[in-house]
Write a protein that holds these residues in place. Sequence first.
Motif, PDB file in Angstrom:
ATOM      1  N   LEU A   3     -80.930  41.825  30.554  1.00 45.15           N
ATOM      2  CA  LEU A   3     -80.259  40.560  29.657  1.00 45.15           C
ATOM      3  C   LEU A   3     -78.804  40.860  29.898  1.00 45.15           C
ATOM      4  O   LEU A   3     -78.251  39.969  30.202  1.00 45.15           O
ATOM      5  CB  LEU A   3     -80.458  40.796  28.230  1.00 45.15           C
ATOM      6  CG  LEU A   3     -82.050  40.488  27.803  1.00 45.15           C
ATOM      7  CD1 LEU A   3     -82.061  40.636  26.253  1.00 45.15           C
ATOM      8  CD2 LEU A   3     -82.361  39.209  28.410  1.00 45.15           C
ATOM      9  N   ALA A   6     -78.162  39.329  33.394  1.00 44.28           N
ATOM     10  CA  ALA A   6     -78.349  37.996  33.418  1.00 44.28           C
ATOM     11  C   ALA A   6     -77.053  37.426  32.768  1.00 44.28           C
ATOM     12  O   ALA A   6     -76.610  36.123  33.360  1.00 44.28           O
ATOM     13  CB  ALA A   6     -79.475  37.455  32.688  1.00 44.28           C
ATOM     14  N   ALA A  11     -76.213  33.298  33.772  1.00 49.85           N
ATOM     15  CA  ALA A  11     -77.370  32.615  33.403  1.00 49.85           C
ATOM     16  C   ALA A  11     -77.495  32.187  31.999  1.00 49.85           C
ATOM     17  O   ALA A  11     -76.945  32.531  30.823  1.00 49.85           O
ATOM     18  CB  ALA A  11     -78.682  33.605  33.486  1.00 49.85           C
ATOM     19  N   LEU A  14     -83.506  31.744  30.431  1.00 53.26           N
ATOM     20  CA  LEU A  14     -83.989  32.955  30.876  1.00 53.26           C
ATOM     21  C   LEU A  14     -85.446  32.925  30.610  1.00 53.26           C
ATOM     22  O   LEU A  14     -85.830  32.621  29.457  1.00 53.26           O
ATOM     23  CB  LEU A  14     -83.242  34.269  30.441  1.00 53.26           C
ATOM     24  CG  LEU A  14     -83.351  35.507  31.212  1.00 53.26           C
ATOM     25  CD1 LEU A  14     -83.010  35.431  32.569  1.00 53.26           C
ATOM     26  CD2 LEU A  14     -82.847  36.617  30.504  1.00 53.26           C
ATOM     27  N   VAL A  16     -87.936  36.213  30.465  1.00 46.12           N
ATOM     28  CA  VAL A  16     -88.424  37.479  30.496  1.00 46.12           C
ATOM     29  C   VAL A  16     -89.886  37.815  30.868  1.00 46.12           C
ATOM     30  O   VAL A  16     -90.601  37.679  29.453  1.00 46.12           O
ATOM     31  CB  VAL A  16     -87.561  38.217  29.359  1.00 46.12           C
ATOM     32  CG1 VAL A  16     -87.790  39.713  29.474  1.00 46.12           C
ATOM     33  CG2 VAL A  16     -86.216  37.897  29.196  1.00 46.12           C
ATOM     34  N   PHE A  52     -77.867  32.959  25.010  1.00 46.64           N
ATOM     35  CA  PHE A  52     -78.501  32.274  26.088  1.00 46.64           C
ATOM     36  C   PHE A  52     -78.816  30.842  25.438  1.00 46.64           C
ATOM     37  O   PHE A  52     -79.157  30.781  24.287  1.00 46.64           O
ATOM     38  CB  PHE A  52     -79.895  32.756  26.781  1.00 46.64           C
ATOM     39  CG  PHE A  52     -79.549  34.169  27.537  1.00 46.64           C
ATOM     40  CD1 PHE A  52     -79.187  34.103  28.769  1.00 46.64           C
ATOM     41  CD2 PHE A  52     -79.714  35.413  26.774  1.00 46.64           C
ATOM     42  CE1 PHE A  52     -79.108  35.208  29.546  1.00 46.64           C
ATOM     43  CE2 PHE A  52     -79.423  36.567  27.510  1.00 46.64           C
ATOM     44  CZ  PHE A  52     -79.277  36.455  28.938  1.00 46.64           C
ATOM     45  N   ILE A  55     -84.014  31.262  25.855  1.00 48.61           N
ATOM     46  CA  ILE A  55     -84.847  32.533  26.177  1.00 48.61           C
ATOM     47  C   ILE A  55     -86.329  32.603  25.780  1.00 48.61           C
ATOM     48  O   ILE A  55     -86.455  32.318  24.578  1.00 48.61           O
ATOM     49  CB  ILE A  55     -83.978  33.815  26.108  1.00 48.61           C
ATOM     50  CG1 ILE A  55     -84.572  35.052  26.580  1.00 48.61           C
ATOM     51  CG2 ILE A  55     -83.979  33.738  24.249  1.00 48.61           C
ATOM     52  CD1 ILE A  55     -83.525  36.210  26.263  1.00 48.61           C
TER      53      ILE A  55
END
Length: 200
Positions: A3, A6, A11, A14, A16, A52, A55
Amino acid sequence: MGLNMAIHLDAHELIVLGDSDLLIRQAQGEWETRDIKLILYKQCLEDLSKRFKSIEFRYIPRFHNELADALATLALMLPYLGNAYIDPLEIQIRNQHGHCSTIEVEPDGEPWYHDIKRFLKTKEYPIHADGDQKRTIRRPSNDFFLSGEILYKRTSDLNLLRCVNTQEAKMIMNEVHSEVCGPHMNGYVLAKKILRAVHY
């Protein structure tokens, strides 16, 4: 770490992927994190996730995670020296796996362990063996164990590995590469799995 990487790459969205159903469900909040040692990690995960725009955590079975296995193998092969720059990798996905297994056949048609096996059975050497060749057969014979017609090699932890001839070795290699024994994995684990196939 993933993370953070990223985030440093700027980013915003995302996905994962993880091959631990337990950890993915805990990250999704479906399952409670009870282990005291993991609670701080869970809190760190939640704090990083807030950075983010979106995510998503997805579970992927290990046998579908061949790309991660390949990258793990590559990471083991390449030393990383601190701040050294690493060029980006271009990855092409092939329709089938490539492999090569070279198994040499003895000129006399006998398996590689023939002389050791005969020495254990009869205490006899090959007819034309000189002193050095006899010593080469006699010394390793202490590490081998004969049970009927099957020869085993003792390991340092006193387990026994079955000695196989050319045909058996080809069969084992074909089974491993056709994934009869499970999915492909990094070289070290694959070698251990082959050993386990002849391990008693």
